[in-house]
Design a protein around this motif. Structure first.
Motif, PDB file in Angstrom:
ATOM      1  N   LYS A   1      16.598  24.238  44.976  1.00 19.89           N
ATOM      2  CA  LYS A   1      17.116  23.014  46.228  1.00 19.89           C
ATOM      3  C   LYS A   1      18.141  21.589  44.860  1.00 19.89           C
ATOM      4  O   LYS A   1      19.255  21.455  45.816  1.00 19.89           O
ATOM      5  CB  LYS A   1      16.290  22.296  46.340  1.00 19.89           C
ATOM      6  CG  LYS A   1      16.563  20.879  47.982  1.00 19.89           C
ATOM      7  CD  LYS A   1      15.249  20.156  48.078  1.00 19.89           C
ATOM      8  CE  LYS A   1      15.835  19.135  49.506  1.00 19.89           C
ATOM      9  NZ  LYS A   1      14.796  18.224  50.018  1.00 19.89           N
TER      10      LYS A   1
ATOM     11  N   GLU B   1      12.801  27.028  50.488  1.00 15.59           N
ATOM     12  CA  GLU B   1      13.721  25.536  49.415  1.00 15.59           C
ATOM     13  C   GLU B   1      14.975  25.627  49.936  1.00 15.59           C
ATOM     14  O   GLU B   1      16.323  24.298  49.897  1.00 15.59           O
ATOM     15  CB  GLU B   1      13.552  25.038  47.623  1.00 15.59           C
ATOM     16  CG  GLU B   1      13.961  24.616  47.047  1.00 15.59           C
ATOM     17  CD  GLU B   1      13.382  24.568  45.726  1.00 15.59           C
ATOM     18  OE1 GLU B   1      13.741  23.977  44.759  1.00 15.59           O
ATOM     19  OE2 GLU B   1      12.786  26.035  45.163  1.00 15.59           O
TER      20      GLU B   1
ATOM     21  N   GLU C   1      15.809  23.964  53.197  1.00 16.08           N
ATOM     22  CA  GLU C   1      15.779  22.409  52.978  1.00 16.08           C
ATOM     23  C   GLU C   1      17.256  22.105  52.451  1.00 16.08           C
ATOM     24  O   GLU C   1      17.614  21.185  53.330  1.00 16.08           O
ATOM     25  CB  GLU C   1      14.839  22.075  51.867  1.00 16.08           C
ATOM     26  CG  GLU C   1      13.049  22.226  52.727  1.00 16.08           C
ATOM     27  CD  GLU C   1      12.267  21.898  51.226  1.00 16.08           C
ATOM     28  OE1 GLU C   1      12.998  21.800  50.491  1.00 16.08           O
ATOM     29  OE2 GLU C   1      10.799  22.034  51.463  1.00 16.08           O
TER      30      GLU C   1
ATOM     31  N   GLN D   1      19.883  20.005  54.534  1.00 12.67           N
ATOM     32  CA  GLN D   1      20.273  18.458  54.084  1.00 12.67           C
ATOM     33  C   GLN D   1      21.671  18.580  54.431  1.00 12.67           C
ATOM     34  O   GLN D   1      22.247  17.574  54.555  1.00 12.67           O
ATOM     35  CB  GLN D   1      19.904  18.368  53.315  1.00 12.67           C
ATOM     36  CG  GLN D   1      19.611  16.651  52.074  1.00 12.67           C
ATOM     37  CD  GLN D   1      19.179  16.505  51.391  1.00 12.67           C
ATOM     38  OE1 GLN D   1      17.953  16.822  51.208  1.00 12.67           O
ATOM     39  NE2 GLN D   1      19.264  15.812  50.005  1.00 12.67           N
TER      40      GLN D   1
END
Length: 306
Positions: free
Chosen positions: A93, A128, A131, A135
């Motif tokens: 990430k 991950e 995520e 975002q």
């Protein structure tokens, strides 16, 4: 320029994109000429990667594009991340988020239309990655996502954890790199072409509406050189010239038409910075080869049918 549907959406994208891997070798004015040649030919899709030229390709593009009279919303701009040169692949990430910020800064953009993960990371944690994608999308930094050189299982694994649909998979495909289609025609054989090295991804893409982006469309080997006008491939160039004469185009256009003739609605990545080559390649999108012409080229490239 022929247009195709992007992935599972109703969005229309050109059947060809301009790859800017070699833009680091050009001056800003030269880069503008290449971008304009592509745009004028209907190629309003840019494909980049954070490792191209160590980042300089994106810097040159940013400087060039910011000075051109093309609206940002008229161009679909894609970049890739995930390769740390000479060290590792990194789909963490932290790396994805940091890379996108650096890409946007180099390219002088507020957002990317698409972010593609560049080659599979053996340590990939799909949750991950999810995520990071969430975002980036929530922040308005990336609209769509894809991958590069993933096999079917890797693609399914990542997709299972994402809230977004993966739109693209970049795969090498050309007259001299035909593995994705060889094994299907050599079904139930024990010869070399019968080996499925890509886990039937092309068929999977057609079933699930994923856009395959064909890289190195005029290359043989990995990056060994072009087969166009190469004395090492006399039969192929003879056949390319024969069809080029018939359709009144160059050999690049015929090699491009061969890729685009496949019913999977493949998008071809043109990696040239030569305006003449860009314009000639683009002409291939207007040509629909006959079935016999397509197979004649396939055989002239050194392939055979069982």
């Amino acid at each position: 320029m022929k247009r195709i549907k992007m992935g599972c959406t109703t969005l229309s994208i050109p059947a060809m994109a301009l790859g800017i891997m070699r833009m680091n070798q050009k001056s800003v004015p030269e880069a503008q000429v290449a971008i304009q040649a592509a745009y004028d030919a209907g190629i309003n899709f840019i494909d980049s990667a954070d490792i191209y030229g160590g980042g300089k390709s994106e810097e040159i593009f940013g400087q060039a594009f910011s000075q051109m009279h093309i609206k940002r919303e008229e161009m679909f701009i894609q970049s890739k991340t995930g390769i740390v040169p000479g060290k590792r692949y990194d789909f963490s990430k932290e790396h994805i988020l940091h890379s996108v910020d650096e890409i946007l800064e180099r390219m002088q953009l507020d957002y990317l239309d698409s972010l593609v993960l560049h080659r599979p990371d053996a340590l990939m944690d799909p949750e991950e990655v999810a995520e990071a994608f969430d975002q980036l999308q929530a922040a308005g930094k990336v609209r769509f996502f894809g991958v590069s050189n993933f096999d079917t299982a890797q693609f399914k694994l990542l997709q299972s954890c994402l809230s977004q649909r993966l739109m693209f998979n970049q795969l090498q495909f050309s007259l001299k790199h035909t593995g994705m289609i060889d094994f299907g025609m050599h079904m139930n054989m024990v010869d070399k072409p019968s080996v499925d090295r890509d886990s039937q991804f092309l068929d999977y893409a057609r079933l699930h509406k994923v856009t395959v982006q064909a890289w190195s469309p005029f290359q043989y080997g990995m990056f060994e050189g072009t087969f166009i006008d190469n004395d090492g491939f006399p039969k192929l160039n003879q056949e390319l010239q024969k069809l080029a004469d018939k359709y009144e185009v160059g050999k690049n256009a015929i090699a491009a038409a061969w890729i685009l003739r496949h019913p999977a609605n493949i998008q071809m990545l043109v990696g040239s910075m030569n305006p003449q080559h860009i314009r000639d390649s683009a002409k291939g999108a207007k040509i629909r080869l006959t079935r016999q012409e397509w197979y004649d080229l396939y055989l002239a490239a050194g392939n055979y049918l069982p």
